[in-house]
Design a protein around this motif. Structure first.
Motif, PDB file in Angstrom:
ATOM      1  N   PHE A  24      53.412  76.171  34.976  1.00 50.07           N
ATOM      2  CA  PHE A  24      53.527  77.424  34.577  1.00 50.07           C
ATOM      3  C   PHE A  24      54.538  78.392  35.198  1.00 50.07           C
ATOM      4  O   PHE A  24      55.046  79.299  34.629  1.00 50.07           O
ATOM      5  CB  PHE A  24      51.992  78.339  34.625  1.00 50.07           C
ATOM      6  CG  PHE A  24      51.852  79.529  33.921  1.00 50.07           C
ATOM      7  CD1 PHE A  24      51.823  80.667  34.763  1.00 50.07           C
ATOM      8  CD2 PHE A  24      51.918  79.589  32.820  1.00 50.07           C
ATOM      9  CE1 PHE A  24      51.748  82.001  34.218  1.00 50.07           C
ATOM     10  CE2 PHE A  24      51.659  80.871  32.095  1.00 50.07           C
ATOM     11  CZ  PHE A  24      51.824  81.834  32.860  1.00 50.07           C
ATOM     12  N   ALA A  25      54.814  77.965  36.535  1.00 50.81           N
ATOM     13  CA  ALA A  25      55.608  79.119  37.138  1.00 50.81           C
ATOM     14  C   ALA A  25      56.796  78.484  37.601  1.00 50.81           C
ATOM     15  O   ALA A  25      57.837  79.053  38.054  1.00 50.81           O
ATOM     16  CB  ALA A  25      54.792  79.716  38.425  1.00 50.81           C
ATOM     17  N   LYS A  26      57.261  77.035  37.740  1.00 48.88           N
ATOM     18  CA  LYS A  26      58.079  76.451  38.205  1.00 48.88           C
ATOM     19  C   LYS A  26      58.987  75.675  37.107  1.00 48.88           C
ATOM     20  O   LYS A  26      58.399  75.329  36.315  1.00 48.88           O
ATOM     21  CB  LYS A  26      57.639  75.576  39.451  1.00 48.88           C
ATOM     22  CG  LYS A  26      56.956  76.038  40.350  1.00 48.88           C
ATOM     23  CD  LYS A  26      57.832  76.998  41.508  1.00 48.88           C
ATOM     24  CE  LYS A  26      57.305  77.762  42.497  1.00 48.88           C
ATOM     25  NZ  LYS A  26      56.640  76.619  43.540  1.00 48.88           N
ATOM     26  N   TYR A  27      60.230  75.304  37.755  1.00 46.71           N
ATOM     27  CA  TYR A  27      61.039  74.479  36.788  1.00 46.71           C
ATOM     28  C   TYR A  27      61.772  73.565  37.750  1.00 46.71           C
ATOM     29  O   TYR A  27      62.352  73.902  38.905  1.00 46.71           O
ATOM     30  CB  TYR A  27      62.156  75.261  36.065  1.00 46.71           C
ATOM     31  CG  TYR A  27      62.967  74.578  35.525  1.00 46.71           C
ATOM     32  CD1 TYR A  27      64.268  74.357  36.029  1.00 46.71           C
ATOM     33  CD2 TYR A  27      62.767  73.730  34.304  1.00 46.71           C
ATOM     34  CE1 TYR A  27      65.528  73.728  35.253  1.00 46.71           C
ATOM     35  CE2 TYR A  27      63.727  73.108  33.386  1.00 46.71           C
ATOM     36  CZ  TYR A  27      65.108  73.080  34.095  1.00 46.71           C
ATOM     37  OH  TYR A  27      65.885  72.257  33.640  1.00 46.71           O
ATOM     38  N   GLY A  28      61.812  72.083  37.473  1.00 47.39           N
ATOM     39  CA  GLY A  28      62.677  71.340  38.290  1.00 47.39           C
ATOM     40  C   GLY A  28      61.986  70.042  38.278  1.00 47.39           C
ATOM     41  O   GLY A  28      61.031  69.771  37.397  1.00 47.39           O
TER      42      GLY A  28
END
Length: 121
Positions: A98-102
């Motif tokens: 929901f909050a992070k990317y990678g």
């Protein structure tokens, strides 16, 4: 809540398309990543796509061969895998954040059960 499909046995040089579908939430609101885990090895990040699909990232080992994409109408994320190699053999998992990317494993909140991919002649 995440269900992967599309794995199987394929010869070297072949292609597979993996699907990641969700039944209880909308994938558009999450960054989605694909990870894989080969026998005896740690789980590793393969590819990820941002919430709006504007950013994608790939592990060096799959760049130029794998493509991640979204289909909002189907609430599904795909991983198109071409020019498959025996070293691509692994169980492939999709995950949602929901909050992070990678490609960090600990950044993801929801995981599927995995779909096995075997590349062998």
């Amino acid at each position: 809540q995440l269900v992967e499909s599309g794995g199987g046995l394929v010869q070297p040089g072949g292609s597979l398309r993996l699907s990641c579908a969700a039944s209880k939430f909308t994938l558009d609101y999450y960054a989605i990543a694909w990870f894989r885990q080969a026998p005896g090895k740690e789980r590793e990040g393969v590819s990820c796509i941002s919430i709006n699909g504007g950013r994608t990232n790939y592990a060096d080992s799959v760049k130029g061969r794998f493509t991640i994409s979204r289909d909002s109408a189907k609430n599904t994320v795909f991983l198109q895998m071409n020019s498959l190699k025996p070293e691509d053999t692994a169980v492939y998992y999709c995950a949602a954040s929901f909050a992070k990317y990678g490609l960090g494993i600990y950044d993801y909140d929801y995981w599927g059960q995995g779909t096995p991919v075997t590349v062998s002649s």
